[in-house]
Design a protein around this motif. Sequence first.
Motif, PDB file in Angstrom:
ATOM      1  N   GLN A 231       0.829  -1.206   0.000  1.00 32.29           N
ATOM      2  CA  GLN A 231       0.000   0.000   0.000  1.00 32.29           C
ATOM      3  C   GLN A 231       0.865   1.258   0.000  1.00 32.29           C
ATOM      4  O   GLN A 231       0.582   2.232  -0.701  1.00 32.29           O
ATOM      5  CB  GLN A 231      -0.922  -0.004   1.211  1.00 32.29           C
ATOM      6  CG  GLN A 231      -2.004  -1.081   1.169  1.00 32.29           C
ATOM      7  CD  GLN A 231      -2.855  -1.079   2.425  1.00 32.29           C
ATOM      8  OE1 GLN A 231      -2.646  -0.277   3.327  1.00 32.29           O
ATOM      9  NE2 GLN A 231      -3.823  -1.989   2.486  1.00 32.29           N
ATOM     10  N   ILE A 232       1.950   1.231   0.794  1.00 33.70           N
ATOM     11  CA  ILE A 232       2.858   2.390   0.836  1.00 33.70           C
ATOM     12  C   ILE A 232       3.505   2.612  -0.523  1.00 33.70           C
ATOM     13  O   ILE A 232       3.609   3.740  -1.018  1.00 33.70           O
ATOM     14  CB  ILE A 232       3.922   2.182   1.928  1.00 33.70           C
ATOM     15  CG1 ILE A 232       3.264   2.168   3.315  1.00 33.70           C
ATOM     16  CG2 ILE A 232       4.991   3.258   1.850  1.00 33.70           C
ATOM     17  CD1 ILE A 232       4.207   1.833   4.435  1.00 33.70           C
ATOM     18  N   GLN A 233       3.958   1.500  -1.167  1.00 32.81           N
ATOM     19  CA  GLN A 233       4.587   1.616  -2.473  1.00 32.81           C
ATOM     20  C   GLN A 233       3.611   2.144  -3.519  1.00 32.81           C
ATOM     21  O   GLN A 233       3.974   2.968  -4.364  1.00 32.81           O
ATOM     22  CB  GLN A 233       5.125   0.239  -2.905  1.00 32.81           C
ATOM     23  CG  GLN A 233       5.878   0.256  -4.219  1.00 32.81           C
ATOM     24  CD  GLN A 233       7.113   1.142  -4.158  1.00 32.81           C
ATOM     25  OE1 GLN A 233       7.805   1.146  -3.146  1.00 32.81           O
ATOM     26  NE2 GLN A 233       7.384   1.882  -5.225  1.00 32.81           N
ATOM     27  N   GLN A 234       2.366   1.673  -3.436  1.00 29.18           N
ATOM     28  CA  GLN A 234       1.346   2.139  -4.375  1.00 29.18           C
ATOM     29  C   GLN A 234       1.099   3.642  -4.219  1.00 29.18           C
ATOM     30  O   GLN A 234       0.989   4.375  -5.201  1.00 29.18           O
ATOM     31  CB  GLN A 234       0.044   1.353  -4.147  1.00 29.18           C
ATOM     32  CG  GLN A 234      -1.113   1.772  -5.051  1.00 29.18           C
ATOM     33  CD  GLN A 234      -0.835   1.490  -6.512  1.00 29.18           C
ATOM     34  OE1 GLN A 234      -0.124   0.542  -6.826  1.00 29.18           O
ATOM     35  NE2 GLN A 234      -1.371   2.316  -7.401  1.00 29.18           N
ATOM     36  N   LYS A 235       1.024   4.084  -2.965  1.00 28.05           N
ATOM     37  CA  LYS A 235       0.813   5.518  -2.723  1.00 28.05           C
ATOM     38  C   LYS A 235       2.000   6.344  -3.192  1.00 28.05           C
ATOM     39  O   LYS A 235       1.833   7.437  -3.743  1.00 28.05           O
ATOM     40  CB  LYS A 235       0.554   5.753  -1.232  1.00 28.05           C
ATOM     41  CG  LYS A 235      -0.790   5.200  -0.757  1.00 28.05           C
ATOM     42  CD  LYS A 235      -1.020   5.487   0.717  1.00 28.05           C
ATOM     43  CE  LYS A 235      -2.376   4.959   1.155  1.00 28.05           C
ATOM     44  NZ  LYS A 235      -2.632   5.212   2.593  1.00 28.05           N
ATOM     45  N   THR A 237       4.081   5.517  -5.655  1.00 23.88           N
ATOM     46  CA  THR A 237       4.026   5.536  -7.117  1.00 23.88           C
ATOM     47  C   THR A 237       3.000   6.543  -7.619  1.00 23.88           C
ATOM     48  O   THR A 237       3.260   7.309  -8.555  1.00 23.88           O
ATOM     49  CB  THR A 237       3.679   4.128  -7.638  1.00 23.88           C
ATOM     50  OG1 THR A 237       4.659   3.197  -7.182  1.00 23.88           O
ATOM     51  CG2 THR A 237       3.637   4.106  -9.162  1.00 23.88           C
ATOM     52  N   THR A 238       1.842   6.552  -6.971  1.00 23.02           N
ATOM     53  CA  THR A 238       0.803   7.517  -7.350  1.00 23.02           C
ATOM     54  C   THR A 238       1.281   8.944  -7.149  1.00 23.02           C
ATOM     55  O   THR A 238       1.038   9.824  -7.978  1.00 23.02           O
ATOM     56  CB  THR A 238      -0.464   7.258  -6.522  1.00 23.02           C
ATOM     57  OG1 THR A 238      -0.902   5.909  -6.728  1.00 23.02           O
ATOM     58  CG2 THR A 238      -1.585   8.206  -6.929  1.00 23.02           C
ATOM     59  N   ARG A 239       1.988   9.179  -6.041  1.00 18.04           N
ATOM     60  CA  ARG A 239       2.495  10.519  -5.770  1.00 18.04           C
ATOM     61  C   ARG A 239       3.478  10.967  -6.844  1.00 18.04           C
ATOM     62  O   ARG A 239       3.431  12.107  -7.328  1.00 18.04           O
ATOM     63  CB  ARG A 239       3.177  10.540  -4.405  1.00 18.04           C
ATOM     64  CG  ARG A 239       3.644  11.928  -3.954  1.00 18.04           C
ATOM     65  CD  ARG A 239       4.499  11.826  -2.696  1.00 18.04           C
ATOM     66  NE  ARG A 239       5.782  11.211  -2.988  1.00 18.04           N
ATOM     67  CZ  ARG A 239       6.821  11.867  -3.495  1.00 18.04           C
ATOM     68  NH1 ARG A 239       6.727  13.153  -3.794  1.00 18.04           N
ATOM     69  NH2 ARG A 239       7.961  11.232  -3.713  1.00 18.04           N
ATOM     70  N   ARG A 240       4.362  10.053  -7.235  1.00 15.21           N
ATOM     71  CA  ARG A 240       5.349  10.409  -8.246  1.00 15.21           C
ATOM     72  C   ARG A 240       4.704  10.660  -9.605  1.00 15.21           C
ATOM     73  O   ARG A 240       5.133  11.554 -10.348  1.00 15.21           O
ATOM     74  CB  ARG A 240       6.389   9.299  -8.358  1.00 15.21           C
ATOM     75  CG  ARG A 240       7.296   9.183  -7.131  1.00 15.21           C
ATOM     76  CD  ARG A 240       8.362   8.140  -7.316  1.00 15.21           C
ATOM     77  NE  ARG A 240       9.249   8.082  -6.153  1.00 15.21           N
ATOM     78  CZ  ARG A 240      10.313   7.291  -6.075  1.00 15.21           C
ATOM     79  NH1 ARG A 240      10.616   6.492  -7.103  1.00 15.21           N
ATOM     80  NH2 ARG A 240      11.072   7.294  -4.989  1.00 15.21           N
ATOM     81  N   LEU A 241       3.692   9.871  -9.935  1.00 13.98           N
ATOM     82  CA  LEU A 241       2.992  10.086 -11.207  1.00 13.98           C
ATOM     83  C   LEU A 241       2.294  11.441 -11.218  1.00 13.98           C
ATOM     84  O   LEU A 241       2.313  12.155 -12.224  1.00 13.98           O
ATOM     85  CB  LEU A 241       1.983   8.960 -11.441  1.00 13.98           C
ATOM     86  CG  LEU A 241       2.572   7.571 -11.742  1.00 13.98           C
ATOM     87  CD1 LEU A 241       1.466   6.526 -11.804  1.00 13.98           C
ATOM     88  CD2 LEU A 241       3.357   7.595 -13.054  1.00 13.98           C
ATOM     89  N   ILE A 242       1.671  11.778 -10.075  1.00 10.85           N
ATOM     90  CA  ILE A 242       0.998  13.082  -9.998  1.00 10.85           C
ATOM     91  C   ILE A 242       2.015  14.221 -10.118  1.00 10.85           C
ATOM     92  O   ILE A 242       1.791  15.213 -10.820  1.00 10.85           O
ATOM     93  CB  ILE A 242       0.218  13.190  -8.673  1.00 10.85           C
ATOM     94  CG1 ILE A 242      -0.949  12.188  -8.664  1.00 10.85           C
ATOM     95  CG2 ILE A 242      -0.312  14.605  -8.464  1.00 10.85           C
ATOM     96  CD1 ILE A 242      -1.679  12.100  -7.352  1.00 10.85           C
TER      97      ILE A 242
END
Length: 317
Positions: A231-235, A237-242
């Motif tokens: 879950q931390i890694q997913q968040k 990754t999402t942060r970096r994409l944003i």
Amino acid sequence: MAAPDKQLPLRLLAGGLLGTGIVAVILLLFHPFVYVTEPGNATVMFNVFSGIEKGRVERSGATFVLPGIDGPTTYIVRTRVFQFTNDERSPNRAGNAISINTADGQAFFTDVFVALKPNAAVLDQLHATIGPRYMENIIVPTVRSKVRDVAASFSSADFYKKERRAEMEKKMTALISSEMPTGQLQQQKVPLIVIEDVYLGTAQFPEGLKASLEQKQVASITAQTAAVKAQIQQKETTRRLILAAANRKAIELQGQAAAKNAKLADLLFYEKLQDRIEAARSQGGEMPIRVIRVEGSDKSTVFLNVDPQRAAAAGSP
């Protein structure tokens, strides 16, 4: 013939008074007129003529009794915790640890602790119907039976889980309380014995079952940890994409603005250059620029050596 002893009546009277005094002293010593109930206790009275005196429950303090007529019986009415354990040194031990069979077919022993007290408000009824041996006659068999009934609907792994243990304890308390004998108080049914709480002690698992449960616990904790990390890694990754999308959009907007206004390109260049200058100052290094020459009648064009490998010029107007 001897003359009659005129002192005989007096001696008889004195002997009678002496005998009466001795009897009175014995009664006072062994059957006192005052009975004292200690704090945390309550006393019921048995009258040799009328039996148990209904409604008479003496609380802590002194009570007048008739020697040979009233027979007081005292109960401890404060809350006590009775233990079902194999440790014979335990205080208030009610019996051995309780054997249970769980829903997944496992059998083992567990310690159980029961907090209870006689209901002082109806202590006379408890004394009349059950008596002082209420632990052996009521509490012990009821606790053993109901603890087994509740444990049979849970798995052995639940004895390792705090939430499930609390659920078991709550059900055991309610079920045991419902089995307590009742009396009448102000035309309402009340329990003669108040069950306050039931607590589960350490379960005595067989070694094979204990090892298996511990392995399952470790596997469960490992799986939960992996899920949290995912879950931390997913968040992240999402942060970096944003962030990348925001930077890309900013570059697009800057390009569009620069295409409409040539001077904006110079401004953007100087902003980047200023960052390089500040970085060099903070590190104590040389400035990354050097003035090469200045041209123009109004000195409006300045040529700078920004990169040692290549020269760049920034022109105005």
